[in-house]
Design a protein around this motif. Structure first.
Motif, PDB file in Angstrom:
ATOM      1  N   GLY A 161       5.831  -1.433  -2.308  1.00 29.68           N
ATOM      2  CA  GLY A 161       6.540  -2.719  -2.643  1.00 29.68           C
ATOM      3  C   GLY A 161       8.097  -2.791  -2.291  1.00 29.68           C
ATOM      4  N   ILE A 208      -0.054   0.043  -0.276  1.00 30.15           N
ATOM      5  CA  ILE A 208       0.989  -0.620   0.267  1.00 30.15           C
ATOM      6  C   ILE A 208       2.215  -0.551  -0.563  1.00 30.15           C
ATOM      7  CG2 ILE A 208       1.795  -2.992   1.174  1.00 30.15           C
ATOM      8  CD1 ILE A 208      -1.018  -3.657   1.715  1.00 30.15           C
ATOM      9  N   SER A 241       4.057   0.796  -6.943  1.00 26.83           N
ATOM     10  CA  SER A 241       4.810   1.831  -6.340  1.00 26.83           C
ATOM     11  C   SER A 241       5.612   2.516  -7.289  1.00 26.83           C
ATOM     12  CB  SER A 241       5.796   1.103  -5.379  1.00 26.83           C
ATOM     13  OG  SER A 241       4.967   0.654  -4.498  1.00 26.83           O
ATOM     14  N   HIS A 271       5.964  -8.266  -7.967  1.00 23.69           N
ATOM     15  CA  HIS A 271       4.578  -8.307  -7.315  1.00 23.69           C
ATOM     16  C   HIS A 271       3.964  -7.012  -7.749  1.00 23.69           C
ATOM     17  CE1 HIS A 271       1.824  -8.134  -3.809  1.00 23.69           C
ATOM     18  NE2 HIS A 271       2.238  -9.269  -3.648  1.00 23.69           N
ATOM     19  N   ASN A 307     -10.052  -5.225  -2.837  1.00 24.99           N
ATOM     20  CA  ASN A 307      -8.779  -4.523  -2.555  1.00 24.99           C
ATOM     21  C   ASN A 307      -8.742  -3.476  -1.233  1.00 24.99           C
ATOM     22  OD1 ASN A 307      -9.944  -2.128  -3.893  1.00 24.99           O
ATOM     23  ND2 ASN A 307      -9.259  -3.121  -5.725  1.00 24.99           N
ATOM     24  N   HIS A 336       2.504  -4.770  -6.040  1.00 21.41           N
ATOM     25  CA  HIS A 336       2.764  -3.662  -5.086  1.00 21.41           C
ATOM     26  C   HIS A 336       4.031  -3.169  -5.671  1.00 21.41           C
ATOM     27  CE1 HIS A 336      -0.294  -4.337  -2.374  1.00 21.41           C
ATOM     28  NE2 HIS A 336       0.197  -5.412  -1.746  1.00 21.41           N
ATOM     29  N   LEU A 355      -3.902  -2.214  -2.825  1.00 20.78           N
ATOM     30  CA  LEU A 355      -3.032  -1.746  -4.162  1.00 20.78           C
ATOM     31  C   LEU A 355      -2.956  -0.283  -4.085  1.00 20.78           C
ATOM     32  CD1 LEU A 355      -1.926  -3.149  -6.720  1.00 20.78           C
ATOM     33  CD2 LEU A 355      -4.069  -2.741  -7.754  1.00 20.78           C
TER      34      LEU A 355
END
Length: 463
Positions: free
Chosen positions: A140, A138, A172, A166, A254, A168, A135
Protein backbone atom coordinates in the motif's frame (compact mmCIF):
# COMPACT_ATOMS: atom_id res chain seq x y z
CA UNK A 1 4.48 -12.95 -7.96
CA UNK A 2 2.52 -15.16 -10.32
CA UNK A 3 -0.51 -16.80 -8.86
CA UNK A 4 -1.96 -19.92 -10.39
CA UNK A 5 -5.40 -21.41 -9.81
CA UNK A 6 -5.47 -24.43 -7.56
CA UNK A 7 -7.96 -26.24 -5.39
CA UNK A 8 -6.27 -25.21 -2.20
CA UNK A 9 -9.07 -24.53 0.21
CA UNK A 10 -10.93 -27.19 2.14
CA UNK A 11 -14.55 -26.29 1.42
CA UNK A 12 -17.19 -26.56 4.09
CA UNK A 13 -20.95 -26.64 3.47
CA UNK A 14 -21.70 -24.08 6.12
CA UNK A 15 -21.15 -20.36 5.78
CA UNK A 16 -19.03 -18.35 8.18
CA UNK A 17 -20.28 -18.52 11.77
CA UNK A 18 -23.01 -21.00 10.78
CA UNK A 19 -21.53 -23.57 13.11
CA UNK A 20 -21.81 -21.13 15.99
CA UNK A 21 -25.28 -19.67 15.66
CA UNK A 22 -28.57 -21.37 14.91
CA UNK A 23 -31.84 -19.47 14.58
CA UNK A 24 -35.33 -20.68 15.43
CA UNK A 25 -37.64 -18.27 13.65
CA UNK A 26 -40.84 -20.29 13.26
CA UNK A 27 -43.30 -21.71 15.74
CA UNK A 28 -44.17 -25.37 15.50
CA UNK A 29 -47.75 -24.50 14.69
CA UNK A 30 -46.77 -22.50 11.65
CA UNK A 31 -49.49 -19.90 12.20
CA UNK A 32 -47.25 -17.14 13.38
CA UNK A 33 -43.63 -16.08 12.88
CA UNK A 34 -41.54 -14.35 15.51
CA UNK A 35 -37.94 -13.24 15.75
CA UNK A 36 -36.00 -15.09 18.42
CA UNK A 37 -32.53 -14.24 19.67
CA UNK A 38 -29.77 -16.47 18.25
CA UNK A 39 -29.06 -19.67 20.14
CA UNK A 40 -25.31 -19.99 20.68
CA UNK A 41 -23.91 -23.50 20.84
CA UNK A 42 -20.26 -24.12 21.67
CA UNK A 43 -19.26 -27.79 21.30
CA UNK A 44 -16.02 -27.06 23.17
CA UNK A 45 -17.82 -25.72 26.25
CA UNK A 46 -16.45 -28.39 28.60
CA UNK A 47 -12.95 -28.00 27.14
CA UNK A 48 -12.92 -24.26 27.85
CA UNK A 49 -14.48 -24.80 31.26
CA UNK A 50 -11.79 -27.31 32.25
CA UNK A 51 -9.09 -24.96 30.96
CA UNK A 52 -10.29 -22.13 33.20
CA UNK A 53 -11.24 -24.13 36.31
CA UNK A 54 -8.55 -26.86 36.32
CA UNK A 55 -5.67 -25.59 34.23
CA UNK A 56 -3.21 -28.21 35.46
CA UNK A 57 -5.54 -31.11 34.60
CA UNK A 58 -6.26 -29.57 31.19
CA UNK A 59 -2.55 -29.14 30.43
CA UNK A 60 -1.73 -32.71 31.44
CA UNK A 61 -4.58 -34.07 29.32
CA UNK A 62 -3.56 -32.16 26.19
CA UNK A 63 0.16 -32.88 26.59
CA UNK A 64 -0.44 -36.61 27.05
CA UNK A 65 -2.29 -36.76 23.73
CA UNK A 66 0.30 -34.63 21.96
CA UNK A 67 3.02 -37.00 23.19
CA UNK A 68 1.03 -39.87 21.74
CA UNK A 69 1.06 -38.26 18.29
CA UNK A 70 4.39 -36.42 18.20
CA UNK A 71 7.74 -37.83 19.23
CA UNK A 72 9.43 -34.87 20.92
CA UNK A 73 12.86 -35.33 22.56
CA UNK A 74 13.42 -34.02 26.06
CA UNK A 75 14.79 -30.62 25.02
CA UNK A 76 12.00 -29.97 22.51
CA UNK A 77 9.35 -31.12 24.97
CA UNK A 78 10.78 -28.77 27.60
CA UNK A 79 10.64 -25.98 25.05
CA UNK A 80 6.98 -26.76 24.38
CA UNK A 81 6.32 -26.41 28.12
CA UNK A 82 8.21 -23.11 28.22
CA UNK A 83 10.89 -24.50 30.53
CA UNK A 84 13.66 -23.91 27.99
CA UNK A 85 13.08 -20.39 26.71
CA UNK A 86 15.05 -19.68 23.58
CA UNK A 87 16.94 -16.40 23.61
CA UNK A 88 16.94 -14.35 20.46
CA UNK A 89 20.35 -13.29 19.18
CA UNK A 90 20.73 -9.56 18.93
CA UNK A 91 21.43 -9.49 15.20
CA UNK A 92 18.27 -11.41 14.31
CA UNK A 93 15.96 -9.88 16.91
CA UNK A 94 12.94 -9.17 14.66
CA UNK A 95 15.31 -7.57 12.11
CA UNK A 96 14.79 -4.30 13.95
CA UNK A 97 17.65 -2.70 12.05
CA UNK A 98 15.37 -2.73 8.99
CA UNK A 99 12.38 -1.21 10.77
CA UNK A 100 11.44 2.24 11.83
CA UNK A 101 12.16 2.78 15.51
CA UNK A 102 8.98 4.46 16.62
CA UNK A 103 7.85 4.37 20.23
CA UNK A 104 4.29 3.21 19.63
CA UNK A 105 2.63 1.16 22.31
CA UNK A 106 0.82 -1.18 19.90
CA UNK A 107 3.38 -2.09 17.27
CA UNK A 108 6.41 -3.90 18.63
CA UNK A 109 5.55 -4.96 22.23
CA UNK A 110 4.05 -8.30 23.14
CA UNK A 111 0.56 -9.08 21.92
CA UNK A 112 -2.21 -7.55 24.04
CA UNK A 113 -6.00 -7.56 24.03
CA UNK A 114 -6.18 -3.91 22.98
CA UNK A 115 -3.86 -4.53 20.03
CA UNK A 116 -5.91 -7.55 18.96
CA UNK A 117 -9.08 -5.43 19.12
CA UNK A 118 -7.50 -2.89 16.73
CA UNK A 119 -6.45 -5.65 14.35
CA UNK A 120 -10.02 -6.90 14.32
CA UNK A 121 -10.98 -3.61 12.67
CA UNK A 122 -8.46 -4.13 9.89
CA UNK A 123 -9.57 -7.74 9.40
CA UNK A 124 -13.23 -6.75 9.28
CA UNK A 125 -12.46 -4.08 6.68
CA UNK A 126 -10.40 -6.51 4.58
CA UNK A 127 -13.13 -9.15 4.70
CA UNK A 128 -15.31 -6.75 2.69
CA UNK A 129 -12.63 -6.33 0.00
CA UNK A 130 -11.47 -9.87 -0.71
CA UNK A 131 -12.00 -9.38 -4.43
CA UNK A 132 -9.13 -6.87 -4.74
CA UNK A 133 -6.44 -8.29 -7.01
CA UNK A 134 -3.09 -8.91 -5.38
CA UNK A 135 -4.42 -8.49 -1.84
CA UNK A 136 -1.58 -9.02 0.71
CA UNK A 137 0.92 -9.08 -2.18
CA UNK A 138 0.81 -5.54 -3.55
CA UNK A 139 2.10 -3.00 -0.98
CA UNK A 140 0.00 0.00 0.00
CA UNK A 141 0.86 3.68 0.10
CA UNK A 142 3.46 4.37 2.78
CA UNK A 143 1.98 7.74 3.78
CA UNK A 144 -1.51 6.35 4.22
CA UNK A 145 -0.11 3.39 6.14
CA UNK A 146 1.69 5.69 8.55
CA UNK A 147 -1.47 7.75 9.10
CA UNK A 148 -3.55 4.61 9.67
CA UNK A 149 -0.96 3.29 12.09
CA UNK A 150 -1.12 6.48 14.16
CA UNK A 151 -4.91 6.33 14.26
CA UNK A 152 -4.92 2.72 15.43
CA UNK A 153 -2.22 3.37 18.02
CA UNK A 154 -4.19 6.29 19.47
CA UNK A 155 -7.16 3.97 20.00
CA UNK A 156 -9.73 6.06 18.13
CA UNK A 157 -12.57 4.43 16.25
CA UNK A 158 -11.44 4.55 12.63
CA UNK A 159 -13.88 4.36 9.73
CA UNK A 160 -11.62 3.00 7.01
CA UNK A 161 -14.23 3.38 4.27
CA UNK A 162 -14.72 7.13 4.75
CA UNK A 163 -11.08 8.04 5.42
CA UNK A 164 -9.88 7.27 1.91
CA UNK A 165 -7.78 4.24 2.81
CA UNK A 166 -7.21 1.42 0.31
CA UNK A 167 -7.41 -2.34 1.07
CA UNK A 168 -3.71 -2.64 0.19
CA UNK A 169 -2.95 -0.14 2.99
CA UNK A 170 -4.80 -2.21 5.56
CA UNK A 171 -3.28 -5.48 4.30
CA UNK A 172 0.26 -4.10 4.46
CA UNK A 173 -0.30 -2.68 7.94
CA UNK A 174 -1.62 -6.03 9.16
CA UNK A 175 1.52 -7.80 7.95
CA UNK A 176 3.66 -5.06 9.48
CA UNK A 177 1.95 -5.51 12.84
CA UNK A 178 2.55 -9.27 12.81
CA UNK A 179 6.16 -8.83 11.71
CA UNK A 180 6.99 -6.45 14.57
CA UNK A 181 5.81 -8.81 17.30
CA UNK A 182 8.61 -10.14 19.56
CA UNK A 183 7.83 -13.69 18.44
CA UNK A 184 5.74 -15.30 15.69
CA UNK A 185 2.03 -15.72 16.25
CA UNK A 186 2.49 -19.46 16.85
CA UNK A 187 5.27 -18.67 19.37
CA UNK A 188 8.84 -19.95 19.55
CA UNK A 189 7.83 -22.71 21.94
CA UNK A 190 5.76 -24.54 19.31
CA UNK A 191 8.25 -24.31 16.45
CA UNK A 192 9.73 -27.83 16.69
CA UNK A 193 6.30 -29.35 17.24
CA UNK A 194 5.10 -27.82 13.95
CA UNK A 195 8.12 -29.26 12.16
CA UNK A 196 7.25 -32.71 13.54
CA UNK A 197 3.62 -32.35 12.45
CA UNK A 198 4.67 -31.38 8.92
CA UNK A 199 6.72 -34.60 8.78
CA UNK A 200 3.74 -36.89 9.49
CA UNK A 201 3.38 -39.10 6.44
CA UNK A 202 1.31 -42.14 5.57
CA UNK A 203 2.99 -45.55 5.91
CA UNK A 204 3.06 -48.27 3.31
CA UNK A 205 2.31 -51.95 3.93
CA UNK A 206 5.87 -52.49 5.19
CA UNK A 207 5.71 -49.64 7.71
CA UNK A 208 7.88 -47.27 5.70
CA UNK A 209 7.08 -43.60 5.22
CA UNK A 210 5.53 -42.49 1.95
CA UNK A 211 5.64 -38.95 0.50
CA UNK A 212 1.87 -38.61 1.09
CA UNK A 213 1.01 -36.48 4.17
CA UNK A 214 -1.20 -38.03 6.83
CA UNK A 215 -3.72 -35.20 6.89
CA UNK A 216 -6.02 -36.65 9.54
CA UNK A 217 -3.18 -37.17 11.98
CA UNK A 218 -1.79 -33.71 11.19
CA UNK A 219 -5.15 -32.07 11.86
CA UNK A 220 -5.56 -33.93 15.15
CA UNK A 221 -2.10 -32.87 16.32
CA UNK A 222 -2.72 -29.25 15.29
CA UNK A 223 -6.07 -29.20 17.09
CA UNK A 224 -4.30 -30.20 20.30
CA UNK A 225 -1.31 -27.92 19.80
CA UNK A 226 -3.42 -24.83 19.13
CA UNK A 227 -5.15 -25.39 22.48
CA UNK A 228 -1.84 -24.61 24.19
CA UNK A 229 -1.48 -21.17 22.60
CA UNK A 230 -1.96 -18.09 24.79
CA UNK A 231 -5.57 -16.84 24.53
CA UNK A 232 -4.65 -13.63 22.66
CA UNK A 233 -2.50 -15.50 20.14
CA UNK A 234 -5.20 -18.10 19.60
CA UNK A 235 -7.93 -15.49 19.09
CA UNK A 236 -5.94 -13.45 16.58
CA UNK A 237 -4.74 -16.57 14.75
CA UNK A 238 -8.30 -17.82 14.40
CA UNK A 239 -9.66 -14.65 12.76
CA UNK A 240 -6.51 -14.25 10.64
CA UNK A 241 -6.71 -17.78 9.23
CA UNK A 242 -10.42 -17.33 8.64
CA UNK A 243 -9.67 -14.18 6.63
CA UNK A 244 -6.99 -15.93 4.58
CA UNK A 245 -9.26 -18.93 4.02
CA UNK A 246 -11.98 -16.78 2.49
CA UNK A 247 -9.39 -14.81 0.54
CA UNK A 248 -8.15 -18.03 -1.07
CA UNK A 249 -11.73 -19.01 -1.92
CA UNK A 250 -11.89 -15.92 -4.15
CA UNK A 251 -8.58 -16.58 -5.87
CA UNK A 252 -10.26 -16.29 -9.28
CA UNK A 253 -10.71 -12.59 -8.59
CA UNK A 254 -7.77 -11.67 -6.35
CA UNK A 255 -5.20 -14.12 -7.84
CA UNK A 256 -4.12 -15.20 -4.35
CA UNK A 257 -4.16 -18.94 -3.70
CA UNK A 258 -3.61 -20.55 -0.33
CA UNK A 259 0.04 -21.23 -1.13
CA UNK A 260 0.62 -17.64 -2.31
CA UNK A 261 -0.90 -16.37 0.93
CA UNK A 262 1.32 -18.80 2.86
CA UNK A 263 4.41 -17.22 1.27
CA UNK A 264 3.24 -13.83 2.53
CA UNK A 265 2.38 -14.86 6.10
CA UNK A 266 4.69 -17.74 7.02
CA UNK A 267 7.48 -15.34 8.14
CA UNK A 268 5.08 -13.65 10.58
CA UNK A 269 3.14 -16.69 11.82
CA UNK A 270 5.70 -19.53 11.86
CA UNK A 271 9.26 -18.38 11.37
CA UNK A 272 11.25 -17.92 14.59
CA UNK A 273 12.80 -14.50 14.94
CA UNK A 274 16.19 -16.00 15.72
CA UNK A 275 16.33 -18.31 12.67
CA UNK A 276 19.66 -18.17 10.85
CA UNK A 277 20.06 -18.24 7.08
CA UNK A 278 21.13 -21.90 7.04
CA UNK A 279 18.18 -22.98 9.20
CA UNK A 280 15.83 -20.98 7.02
CA UNK A 281 17.18 -22.66 3.91
CA UNK A 282 16.65 -26.13 5.42
CA UNK A 283 13.12 -25.51 6.67
CA UNK A 284 11.77 -22.97 4.17
CA UNK A 285 9.72 -25.42 2.11
CA UNK A 286 8.37 -27.19 5.19
CA UNK A 287 7.29 -23.95 6.87
CA UNK A 288 5.57 -22.63 3.74
CA UNK A 289 3.70 -25.91 3.28
CA UNK A 290 2.70 -25.87 6.95
CA UNK A 291 1.29 -22.36 6.61
CA UNK A 292 -0.65 -23.36 3.50
CA UNK A 293 -2.06 -26.35 5.41
CA UNK A 294 -3.19 -24.04 8.23
CA UNK A 295 -5.05 -21.86 5.71
CA UNK A 296 -6.71 -24.70 3.81
CA UNK A 297 -8.00 -26.50 6.92
CA UNK A 298 -8.53 -23.51 9.19
CA UNK A 299 -12.25 -24.24 9.55
CA UNK A 300 -11.47 -27.52 11.34
CA UNK A 301 -8.38 -26.72 13.38
CA UNK A 302 -10.03 -24.74 16.17
CA UNK A 303 -12.29 -27.56 17.29
CA UNK A 304 -11.11 -29.86 20.03
CA UNK A 305 -11.02 -33.59 19.16
CA UNK A 306 -14.16 -35.46 20.14
CA UNK A 307 -12.38 -37.70 22.63
CA UNK A 308 -10.90 -34.65 24.36
CA UNK A 309 -14.37 -33.14 24.74
CA UNK A 310 -15.59 -36.36 26.34
CA UNK A 311 -12.61 -36.53 28.70
CA UNK A 312 -13.15 -32.95 29.82
CA UNK A 313 -16.88 -33.51 30.30
CA UNK A 314 -16.21 -36.71 32.26
CA UNK A 315 -13.77 -34.95 34.58
CA UNK A 316 -16.13 -32.08 35.21
CA UNK A 317 -19.06 -34.42 35.81
CA UNK A 318 -16.97 -36.37 38.36
CA UNK A 319 -16.89 -39.52 36.24
CA UNK A 320 -13.56 -41.21 36.80
CA UNK A 321 -13.75 -43.84 34.07
CA UNK A 322 -15.13 -43.66 30.56
CA UNK A 323 -17.57 -46.48 30.00
CA UNK A 324 -17.41 -48.33 26.72
CA UNK A 325 -20.36 -49.57 24.69
CA UNK A 326 -20.14 -53.03 26.29
CA UNK A 327 -20.26 -51.49 29.77
CA UNK A 328 -23.33 -49.48 28.85
CA UNK A 329 -25.06 -52.62 27.54
CA UNK A 330 -24.29 -54.51 30.74
CA UNK A 331 -25.48 -51.57 32.80
CA UNK A 332 -28.77 -51.38 30.93
CA UNK A 333 -29.32 -55.11 31.46
CA UNK A 334 -28.45 -54.94 35.15
CA UNK A 335 -30.93 -52.09 35.66
CA UNK A 336 -33.79 -53.77 33.79
CA UNK A 337 -36.82 -54.99 35.87
CA UNK A 338 -36.55 -58.52 34.44
CA UNK A 339 -33.06 -58.93 35.79
CA UNK A 340 -34.04 -57.58 39.21
CA UNK A 341 -36.90 -60.11 39.43
CA UNK A 342 -34.98 -63.06 38.03
CA UNK A 343 -31.92 -62.72 40.22
CA UNK A 344 -33.56 -63.86 43.53
CA UNK A 345 -35.19 -66.80 41.75
CA UNK A 346 -31.84 -67.85 40.41
CA UNK A 347 -30.34 -67.76 43.89
CA UNK A 348 -33.10 -69.98 45.30
CA UNK A 349 -33.25 -72.54 42.51
CA UNK A 350 -29.58 -72.90 41.72
CA UNK A 351 -27.89 -76.00 43.16
CA UNK A 352 -30.48 -77.04 45.80
CA UNK A 353 -28.54 -80.21 46.72
CA UNK A 354 -25.59 -78.14 47.93
CA UNK A 355 -27.91 -75.94 50.00
CA UNK A 356 -25.73 -72.89 49.48
CA UNK A 357 -27.50 -69.58 49.57
CA UNK A 358 -25.80 -66.40 48.39
CA UNK A 359 -26.20 -63.76 51.11
CA UNK A 360 -28.69 -61.08 50.12
CA UNK A 361 -29.68 -57.91 51.86
CA UNK A 362 -32.69 -55.67 51.52
CA UNK A 363 -31.76 -52.42 49.85
CA UNK A 364 -31.93 -49.51 52.20
CA UNK A 365 -32.26 -45.84 51.38
CA UNK A 366 -28.49 -45.46 50.93
CA UNK A 367 -28.29 -48.20 48.30
CA UNK A 368 -31.35 -46.89 46.47
CA UNK A 369 -29.52 -43.60 45.99
CA UNK A 370 -26.42 -45.25 44.58
CA UNK A 371 -25.08 -44.04 41.27
CA UNK A 372 -25.50 -46.27 38.17
CA UNK A 373 -21.79 -47.06 38.21
CA UNK A 374 -21.92 -48.28 41.83
CA UNK A 375 -25.03 -50.36 41.14
CA UNK A 376 -23.35 -51.90 38.13
CA UNK A 377 -20.27 -52.72 40.23
CA UNK A 378 -22.37 -54.40 42.93
CA UNK A 379 -24.26 -56.51 40.40
CA UNK A 380 -21.02 -57.58 38.73
CA UNK A 381 -19.55 -58.65 42.08
CA UNK A 382 -22.67 -60.67 42.88
CA UNK A 383 -22.59 -62.41 39.49
CA UNK A 384 -18.95 -63.29 40.00
CA UNK A 385 -19.72 -64.59 43.51
CA UNK A 386 -22.48 -66.87 42.17
CA UNK A 387 -20.19 -68.16 39.43
CA UNK A 388 -17.44 -69.06 41.91
CA UNK A 389 -19.87 -70.71 44.33
CA UNK A 390 -21.77 -72.86 41.86
CA UNK A 391 -19.29 -73.64 39.08
CA UNK A 392 -15.86 -74.01 40.68
CA UNK A 393 -14.91 -77.32 42.33
CA UNK A 394 -14.22 -77.33 46.04
CA UNK A 395 -10.61 -76.40 46.64
CA UNK A 396 -8.40 -74.10 48.66
CA UNK A 397 -8.35 -71.68 45.73
CA UNK A 398 -12.15 -71.51 45.75
CA UNK A 399 -12.22 -70.76 49.49
CA UNK A 400 -9.70 -67.97 49.01
CA UNK A 401 -11.71 -66.44 46.16
CA UNK A 402 -14.91 -66.64 48.21
CA UNK A 403 -13.27 -64.82 51.12
CA UNK A 404 -11.96 -62.10 48.79
CA UNK A 405 -15.32 -61.63 47.09
CA UNK A 406 -17.16 -61.47 50.42
CA UNK A 407 -14.70 -58.80 51.55
CA UNK A 408 -15.06 -56.81 48.31
CA UNK A 409 -18.86 -57.05 48.43
CA UNK A 410 -18.88 -55.91 52.04
CA UNK A 411 -16.66 -52.92 51.26
CA UNK A 412 -18.72 -51.94 48.20
CA UNK A 413 -22.01 -52.16 50.09
CA UNK A 414 -20.73 -50.53 53.27
CA UNK A 415 -21.13 -53.56 55.55
CA UNK A 416 -18.64 -55.62 57.49
CA UNK A 417 -17.86 -59.27 57.00
CA UNK A 418 -19.57 -60.09 60.30
CA UNK A 419 -22.93 -59.06 58.79
CA UNK A 420 -22.65 -61.81 56.16
CA UNK A 421 -23.81 -65.19 57.47
CA UNK A 422 -21.06 -67.78 57.49
CA UNK A 423 -21.47 -70.79 55.25
CA UNK A 424 -20.31 -73.93 57.05
CA UNK A 425 -20.08 -77.16 55.22
CA UNK A 426 -22.42 -79.83 56.69
CA UNK A 427 -20.59 -82.69 58.36
CA UNK A 428 -20.35 -85.77 56.21
CA UNK A 429 -22.51 -88.68 57.38
CA UNK A 430 -20.94 -91.29 55.16
CA UNK A 431 -19.30 -94.44 56.50
CA UNK A 432 -15.85 -93.11 55.62
CA UNK A 433 -16.59 -89.89 57.50
CA UNK A 434 -17.54 -91.80 60.63
CA UNK A 435 -14.33 -93.77 60.47
CA UNK A 436 -12.28 -90.56 60.10
CA UNK A 437 -13.98 -88.79 63.01
CA UNK A 438 -14.23 -91.61 65.53
CA UNK A 439 -11.68 -94.21 64.63
CA UNK A 440 -8.24 -93.77 66.07
CA UNK A 441 -6.18 -96.72 64.94
CA UNK A 442 -3.57 -96.39 67.61
CA UNK A 443 -6.09 -95.98 70.48
CA UNK A 444 -9.18 -97.95 69.45
CA UNK A 445 -9.85 -101.53 70.59
CA UNK A 446 -11.41 -104.19 68.36
CA UNK A 447 -14.74 -103.75 70.24
CA UNK A 448 -14.75 -100.01 69.44
CA UNK A 449 -14.11 -100.72 65.78
CA UNK A 450 -16.97 -103.22 65.75
CA UNK A 451 -19.34 -100.64 67.29
CA UNK A 452 -18.39 -98.07 64.64
CA UNK A 453 -18.97 -100.57 61.84
CA UNK A 454 -22.41 -101.55 63.17
CA UNK A 455 -23.35 -97.88 63.58
CA UNK A 456 -22.29 -97.12 60.02
CA UNK A 457 -24.30 -100.05 58.67
CA UNK A 458 -27.40 -98.92 60.56
CA UNK A 459 -27.09 -95.38 59.13
CA UNK A 460 -26.65 -96.70 55.63
CA UNK A 461 -29.80 -98.81 56.04
CA UNK A 462 -31.69 -95.82 57.32
CA UNK A 463 -30.57 -93.76 54.27
Amino acid sequence: MAAGKEGNVESTPNTRHSNMVGRHDHFSGGAQTAAHPPVIFNPDFFVEKLRHEHADVFLELVLSNISRLIDLPGAEFSQLLGEDATKTPGFFRSFNFLKRKDKSTMFGPALSDSAVAQMYRLIEYLSKNLHVEGLFRIPGNSMRQHALKDLLTSGVNVDLDSRGFHPHDAASLLKSFLGELPEPLLTHRHFHAHLKIADMMLLDEHGNKTPVPNKERQMEALQLLLLLLPPTNRSLLKVLLDLLYHTAKQQDANKMSAFNLALMFAPHVLWPRHMTANDLKDHLKTLNNSMAFLIRYSQKLFRAPVYLRERCRAHLMKITTMRSKDDLDLLSRSDSPQRQVASPLKRQVASPLKRRVVPTRIKGPVEQCQSPVQQYTDEALKDLFRHVQHNMPDSAKKKKLVRQLVKQTAEASGTSQHDVPSQKRPRSRSFGGLIKRKARADHMTPDAVTRVVHKGNNENVAL
